[in-house]
Scaffold this motif. Structure first.
Motif, PDB file in Angstrom:
ATOM      1  N   ILE A  79      37.461  47.869  37.497  1.00 24.54           N
ATOM      2  CA  ILE A  79      37.887  47.104  36.467  1.00 24.54           C
ATOM      3  C   ILE A  79      37.028  48.130  35.404  1.00 24.54           C
ATOM      4  O   ILE A  79      37.588  48.385  34.167  1.00 24.54           O
ATOM      5  N   VAL A  82      39.072  51.111  34.428  1.00 30.74           N
ATOM      6  CA  VAL A  82      40.232  50.818  33.805  1.00 30.74           C
ATOM      7  C   VAL A  82      39.940  50.348  32.367  1.00 30.74           C
ATOM      8  O   VAL A  82      40.563  51.117  31.267  1.00 30.74           O
ATOM      9  N   LEU A  83      38.897  49.848  32.017  1.00 32.20           N
ATOM     10  CA  LEU A  83      38.293  49.661  30.643  1.00 32.20           C
ATOM     11  C   LEU A  83      38.208  50.940  29.861  1.00 32.20           C
ATOM     12  O   LEU A  83      38.351  51.199  28.876  1.00 32.20           O
ATOM     13  N   ASN A  86      41.901  53.808  31.153  1.00 34.67           N
ATOM     14  CA  ASN A  86      43.390  53.445  31.237  1.00 34.67           C
ATOM     15  C   ASN A  86      43.732  53.988  29.940  1.00 34.67           C
ATOM     16  O   ASN A  86      43.335  53.428  28.826  1.00 34.67           O
ATOM     17  N   VAL A 273      44.688  44.164  28.068  1.00 36.58           N
ATOM     18  CA  VAL A 273      43.660  44.259  28.754  1.00 36.58           C
ATOM     19  C   VAL A 273      43.888  43.346  29.985  1.00 36.58           C
ATOM     20  O   VAL A 273      43.575  43.915  31.184  1.00 36.58           O
ATOM     21  N   VAL A 277      44.796  44.935  33.687  1.00 38.87           N
ATOM     22  CA  VAL A 277      43.430  44.809  34.542  1.00 38.87           C
ATOM     23  C   VAL A 277      43.963  44.040  35.755  1.00 38.87           C
ATOM     24  O   VAL A 277      43.954  44.150  36.826  1.00 38.87           O
ATOM     25  N   ASN A 606      36.703  37.957  36.016  1.00 37.06           N
ATOM     26  CA  ASN A 606      35.952  39.310  36.324  1.00 37.06           C
ATOM     27  C   ASN A 606      34.937  39.806  35.315  1.00 37.06           C
ATOM     28  O   ASN A 606      34.801  41.095  35.281  1.00 37.06           O
ATOM     29  N   ILE A 608      34.603  40.351  32.216  1.00 36.97           N
ATOM     30  CA  ILE A 608      34.937  41.307  31.287  1.00 36.97           C
ATOM     31  C   ILE A 608      34.705  41.169  30.074  1.00 36.97           C
ATOM     32  O   ILE A 608      35.039  39.885  29.293  1.00 36.97           O
TER      33      ILE A 608
END
Length: 636
Positions: A79, A82-83, A86, A273, A277, A606, A608
C-alpha cells in the motif's frame, strides 16, 4: 563489509529518505521578483510561474525492501509503495492543481475549463482461473460539471482590473483653403499626447472606467490666444446592470462551480486511490495464491517422482507390472507441466505487481532481476460479524465518493441554471459620467490681437492644468439609462429549458447511482458470505482427499491391490482439492476487498491517509523481520 561501510550506507539511505520526504511530488514555482523594479511590477503579476518536472523515479522505500535478490513485501508495504510510486495515482494527483488554476482563471473573469482526469482502472492478475472477481458498478464515467468553453447567460465580469497607458509625439501639417481662421495656408502642429486609463468590473454588475488625457500642441498660427497650449481632462464613467447581470450569485457562478470542481477532483483522487489500492492488493494476494499453487504442484511432482522411482524398483524385482512404471512416468510428465504453468503464473504476476509499484517498471534493471517474496498469507477468520444489510447500505450511501461527486455536479448544474434564468431578462443599464476639463498654455508670441485677451486662469504651465482639473473649473455631467429588450428571445428560452432537462436527467442519474450502490452492497455481501462457505467446503474436500490418499497408499503398501491407478488418481485428486482450496482463499481475498470497496471503507480498513496520498509520501517507514524467509522455505 566493514562496520564503517554499513554505517555509511545506512546514513545515505536515511539522507535519501529525508530528501524525498521534503521534496513535494508536484510543485508550482513562482520566480523571484526582479531587483529594484520588483515592487513596481508586483501588482501587475508579470511573473511566469512554472510547474516542476514530473518525478519519474521511485522512492527509496522500494529498494530498501530488497535483500539478497529478493523483494520482501507485506501488504502494508504494498500500500505504501502504491501511494508513493503508482503512476495512475500520480496522474490523478494533478487534478487538484488543475482545479485550483481553473478557479484562479474564473476569479479573473475567465470561462470554466474542463480539466478533470478520467478514472483509470487498476491492473489485473495474469490468471483469474477459478477466481471470482467482484466489482462495483457505480457511475464509472462521472466527470466534473461546468466544464464549458462558451457562456450561457450573462457573461461573467472580468474581475481583474486593467491599466492602459499610451504616449505619442508627432508633427502634423494640414494644407488650408481658408486662411481666415488660422491666417496661414499650411497649419503645422507639433503635438505630444498622454493617455492613461484604469478600468475594473465588479461581481455586483458594476463597472467603472477612469481616464486621463492631455494633449500639448504648438501651432504656427497667430490666431490662438495660447500657443503652445495643453488641454486635458479626467473622466469617470460608472455603469450598473439593473436586470440582466445584476445578481452577485449569477456573476460569481463560474467561481462557485470552479470551487465545486476542486472538491470533485479531490474525490476523483480518492476514487483513484481506492481503485488502484484494491487492484494492487488483489495482485498481491493473487501472487500469494500463485506461490501456494506452485508449492502444491512442486509437492505433487515430488510425490509423482518418488512413486515413479518406487515403481521402477519394484518392477526390476518383478513384484510390479511394467505398465505401472509407464503410468507413474505419465503422472510425472503431467506434474511437470503443472509446475511449469504454475511457475509461469508466478513470474508473470511478479512482473505485473512490480509495474504497479514502480514508476520505471521494466526499465529498472535491478528491479527486473529481483523476485518478490510475499511476507503475508491469506487468513480466513473463523467468523466475521457483519452489520445488517440496511445498515451496510446506509454506510455505503454515506461513504461512496462517486455519489458525492454526482451531488456536487447537481449543485453545479443548479448554480449554472441561475445564469440561464437571469439571461432571459432584458438588459437595463444605468450610467453616470463625470468629466473635469482643463486648458493651459503660454501667451501666443505671434498673436495678432484678433480674438481678444487671454483669460489669466488659462495662462500657466502643466501644474495649472492639473489644478483646473482637480478644482473642477470646467465640469461636465451626464447620466441616463439604456434598455435592450429582445423580441421572442428564443435562444435564451431554449438554453434555460435545455439545462433544466439536463438537471432532471442528472437527478435521475443520482437515483440510479444510489440504486446501484444498494445492488453493489448486496452483491458484495452475498459474494463475501459465499466465499467463506466455498472455502470451508474446499477445506473439507481437501481433508477427505488426504484421507482417501492415505487409505489407497496403505492398500498399495499392504499389497491389497497391485494396480497403482487408484493411488495415482488419489494423488491427483489431492492436488486438485489443494488447488481448489487455494482458489477458494483467493476468492475470499477478492470478496473481502470488493466488500470494502462497495462499502466505501477501503481507506479506513487499510489505514490510508488521503493527505499522504495527495503528497505521494507515506510517513511510516518500512521495516523487515530480523529473520527473512526465502522463496524455497515458504514453499516447504
Amino acid at each position: 563489509m566493514t562496520r564503517e561501510t554499513r554505517l555509511g550506507m545506512v546514513a545515505l539511505a536515511a539522507f535519501s529518505s529525508t530528501l524525498f520526504a521534503q521534496t513535494p511530488d508536484i510543485g508550482i514555482i513562482t520566480p523571484p521578483a526582479p531587483r529594484f523594479i520588483g515592487p513596481v511590477l508586483r501588482p501587475f503579476h508579470f511573473e511566469k510561474r512554472t510547474v516542476t518536472p514530473a518525478r519519474l523515479t521511485d522512492t527509496p522505500r522500494l529498494e530498501s525492501l530488497v535483500r539478497s535478490g529478493n523483494l520482501y513485501l507485506s501488504s502494508r508495504d504494498v500500500i505504501a509503495l502504491v501511494l508513493e510510486n503508482n503512476l495512475d495515482i500520480a496522474v490523478q494527483r494533478y487534478g487538484s492543481f488543475l482545479g485550483r488554476e481553473v478557479q484562479r482563471r474564473t476569479e479573473g473573469g475567465g470561462y470554466l475549463r474542463q480539466v478533470d482526469t478520467a478514472l483509470i482502472s487498476g491492473p489485473q492478475s495474469v490468471s483469474l482461473e477459478g477466481v471470482t472477481v467482484g466489482t462495483s458498478g457505480v457511475a464509472g464515467g462521472v466527470s466534473a460539471g461546468g466544464g464549458i468553453v462558451s457562456q450561457i447567460g450573462p457573461v461573467p465580469p472580468t474581475l481583474d482590473p486593467s491599466f492602459v497607458a499610451s504616449y505619442q509625439i508627432g508633427h502634423q501639417t494640414t494644407p488650408l483653403t481658408n486662411t481666415i481662421l488660422n491666417q496661414t495656408t499650411a497649419l503645422t502642429d507639433d503635438y505630444r499626447q498622454l493617455y492613461l486609463q484604469y478600468s475594473q468590473q465588479f461581481a455586483t454588475g458594476t463597472s467603472g472606467t477612469l481616464s486621463y488625457s492631455s494633449v500639448r500642441s504648438r501651432l504656427n498660427s497667430p490666431t490662438p490666444l495660447l500657443n503652445p497650449y495643453t488641454n486635458g481632462y479626467i473622466d469617470l464613467v460608472i455603469n450598473q446592470n439593473l436586470l440582466q447581470g445584476a445578481s452577485l450569485a449569477v456573476n460569481k457562478r463560474d467561481i462557485t462551480v470552479a470551487k465545486n470542481n476542486i472538491k470533485f477532483n479531490a474525490l476523483q483522487l480518492k476514487r483513484q486511490v481506492i481503485t488502484t489500492v484494491s487492484a494492487v492488493l488483489n495482485l498481491y494476494w493473487d501472487l500469494v495464491s500463485f506461490d501456494d499453487e506452485l508449492r502444491i504442484r512442486e509437492r505433487a511432482l515430488a510425490t509423482a517422482q518418488k512413486q515413479y522411482a518406487d515403481n521402477q524398483a519394484e518392477s526390476r524385482l518383478g513384484t510390479l507390472a511394467a505398465i505401472e512404471v509407464t503410468r507413474a512416468a505419465a503422472a510425472v510428465s503431467n506434474s511437470q507441466e503443472d509446475v511449469l504453468i504454475a511457475q509461469t503464473h508466478v513470474d508473470q504476476q511478479e512482473a505485473v505487481l512490480k509495474n504497479a509499484l514502480s514508476r520505471t517498471g521494466a526499465e529498472n534493471a535491478w528491479l527486473d532481476d529481483v523476485h518478490i517474496v510475499p511476507l503475508d498469507r491469506i487468513v480466513v477468520p473463523q467468523a466475521e460479524a457483519l452489520k445488517t444489510t440496511p445498515e451496510l447500505i446506509q454506510s455505503a450511501l454515506d461513504s461512496r465518493p462517486e455519489l458525492e461527486q454526482v451531488k456536487i455536479n447537481l449543485d453545479s448544474n443548479r448554480i449554472l441554471l441561475k445564469g440561464d434564468r437571469n439571461g432571459m431578462l432584458p438588459t437595463l443599464q444605468a450610467f453616470a459620467e463625470l468629466t473635469n476639463n482643463g486648458l493651459t498654455g503660454a501667451v501666443n508670441p505671434i498673436y495678432n490681437n484678433c480674438c481678444g485677451t487671454p483669460d489669466s486662469l488659462t495662462v500657466g504651465g502643466y501644474g495649472n492644468l492639473l489644478s483646473q482639473i482637480a478644482t473642477r473649473k470646467f465640469p461636465n455631467y451626464s447620466a441616463g439609462f439604456s434598455l435592450n429588450i429582445p423580441f421572442r428571445n428564443r435562444a435564451a428560452q431554449a438554453d434555460y429549458v435545455t439545462d433544466q432537462l439536463q438537471l432532471r436527467q442528472n437527478e435521475l442519474q443520482l437515483q440510479r447511482a444510489q440504486n446501484q450502490v444498494r445492488v453493489d452492497v448486496k452483491t458484495a455481501v452475498i459474494g463475501f458470505q459465499q466465499s467463506r462457505v466455498r472455502y470451508e467446503n474446499a477445506v473439507n474436500t481437501r481433508v477427505l482427499a488426504e484421507q482417501t490418499l492415505t487409505a489407497e497408499q496403505n492398500r498399495f503398501n499392504l499389497g491389497a491391490t497391485p494396480d497403482t491407478t487408484l493411488l495415482i488418481q488419489a494423488q491427483d485428486n489431492l492436488s486438485v482439492t489443494q488447488s481448489a482450496e487455494v482458489q477458494a482463499m483467493a476468492n475470499f481475498s477478492h470478496a473481502r476487498i470488493a466488500l470494502d470497496e462497495a462499502l466505501g471503507r477501503t481507506l479506513d480498513v487499510n489505514s490510508i491517509s488521503m493527505s499522504e496520498a495527495e503528497n505521494g509520501r507515506v510517513e511510516r517507514e518500512s521495516s523487515l523481520p530480523n529473520v527473512l524467509p526465502n522463496r524455497e522455505e515458504l514453499r516447504q
